[in-house]
Design a protein around this motif. Sequence first.
Motif, PDB file in Angstrom:
ATOM      1  N   ALA A 198      12.601  10.727  30.964  1.00 12.07           N
ATOM      2  CA  ALA A 198      11.878   9.960  31.977  1.00 12.07           C
ATOM      3  C   ALA A 198      10.758  10.784  32.590  1.00 12.07           C
ATOM      4  N   GLY A 199       9.781  10.064  33.167  1.00 14.70           N
ATOM      5  CA  GLY A 199       8.695  10.728  33.875  1.00 14.70           C
ATOM      6  C   GLY A 199       7.355  10.633  33.187  1.00 14.70           C
ATOM      7  N   ASN A 200       7.176   9.629  32.348  1.00 21.50           N
ATOM      8  CA  ASN A 200       5.896   9.470  31.655  1.00 21.50           C
ATOM      9  C   ASN A 200       4.863   8.802  32.559  1.00 21.50           C
ATOM     10  N   GLY A 201       3.628   8.755  32.064  1.00 15.68           N
ATOM     11  CA  GLY A 201       2.544   8.232  32.878  1.00 15.68           C
ATOM     12  C   GLY A 201       2.720   6.787  33.283  1.00 15.68           C
ATOM     13  N   ILE A 232      14.551   2.682  30.541  1.00 13.61           N
ATOM     14  CA  ILE A 232      14.659   1.808  31.708  1.00 13.61           C
ATOM     15  C   ILE A 232      13.348   1.798  32.488  1.00 13.61           C
ATOM     16  N   ASP A 233      12.773   2.988  32.706  1.00 16.22           N
ATOM     17  CA  ASP A 233      11.503   3.078  33.431  1.00 16.22           C
ATOM     18  C   ASP A 233      10.379   2.353  32.696  1.00 16.22           C
ATOM     19  N   LEU A 234      10.328   2.509  31.363  1.00 14.61           N
ATOM     20  CA  LEU A 234       9.276   1.855  30.588  1.00 14.61           C
ATOM     21  C   LEU A 234       9.412   0.342  30.634  1.00 14.61           C
ATOM     22  N   GLU A 235      10.626  -0.151  30.578  1.00 12.49           N
ATOM     23  CA  GLU A 235      10.843  -1.595  30.631  1.00 12.49           C
ATOM     24  C   GLU A 235      10.299  -2.169  31.934  1.00 12.49           C
TER      25      GLU A 235
END
Length: 327
Positions: A291-294, A101-104
């Motif tokens: 979750a929590g990538n750059g 979700i975060d990457l999207e």
Amino acid sequence: MATLAQPAGSFGLGTFSVGDGPQFPGLHIAENVLDLRRAMDAAPATVRDIAEGWENYLPALRALASDTTQDWQPLAGLHVHAPLAPRQIFHSGANYRQHVIDLEVAHRSPDDPRTVEEARAETAELMDRRAREDLPYVFIGLPSAVTGPYDDVVLPAWAEQPDWELELAVVIGRPAYQVSQEDALDHVAGYTIANDLTDRATVFRRDMKAIGTDWLRSKNAPGFTPLGPWLVPAEFIADPGDLRVTLKLNGETMQDESTKDMLFGIARLISYISQTAQLLPGDLVLTGSPAGNGMHWGRLLRDGDVMDGSITGLGVQRTRCVAEATS
């Protein structure tokens, strides 16, 4: 070198050397290491040899762990390498719900008409549908990308958006082909830590979008998979589906999530892979990154960055980023 945390259980396995000398498989307990080439009758040359005979070696390893008469040597005087050299590496992609979700949201194009909330909701529904339809996503990586848990990571000059992805890695201990989900965990020797670095700028082909993802380019530079420090036997990890995955960048926590957030657990991934490919002893199954990538933080890796990665019971790795020298 990071704090050399004792793995869960009575011992861990690793690969060591004295300086630049020959590497050897070792039993690690507290601050000491036992050279298994000398301590075992069927002397293994590598940790992968042990994985290949896992069921036969394991009783002897348990006995050696409590044998104080052996010639133990201080860990502090040894170089710690990746715990083993795998034949095959299988990567599970898009396996953590919140991560995808975060990457999207991070990859949204400027002309995307959706609001952030709409993009999140749409991706959440996609992930939930994948889970309902039982559709893991697995691709193949290269063993040449593996490096040690305390080695420098060279950031290639071409990598525009190098990112971290700390993951639980499964080490296979028995051949697995077309195994059921119920039997899959019987093929696991143990677990270790992998940081599955990715250049976000090259994940998708710019020249032919219909081709899709380019994992060769984005994930397989030399040293893009720091591994270890230890192979921890599966019997010491009570629930691999409930481990804390934590990565700190220059001391600041970036990833801190439980493996509970995986869409597809370890047994499902092994069973799924084995329907097509044969898993071999010493192979790795990387289970995906939380979750929590750059890309989420808007902060990618740079020269001089230090990453500290830990997973419950598996120790700690520390790697420093170094920009590739250019002529």
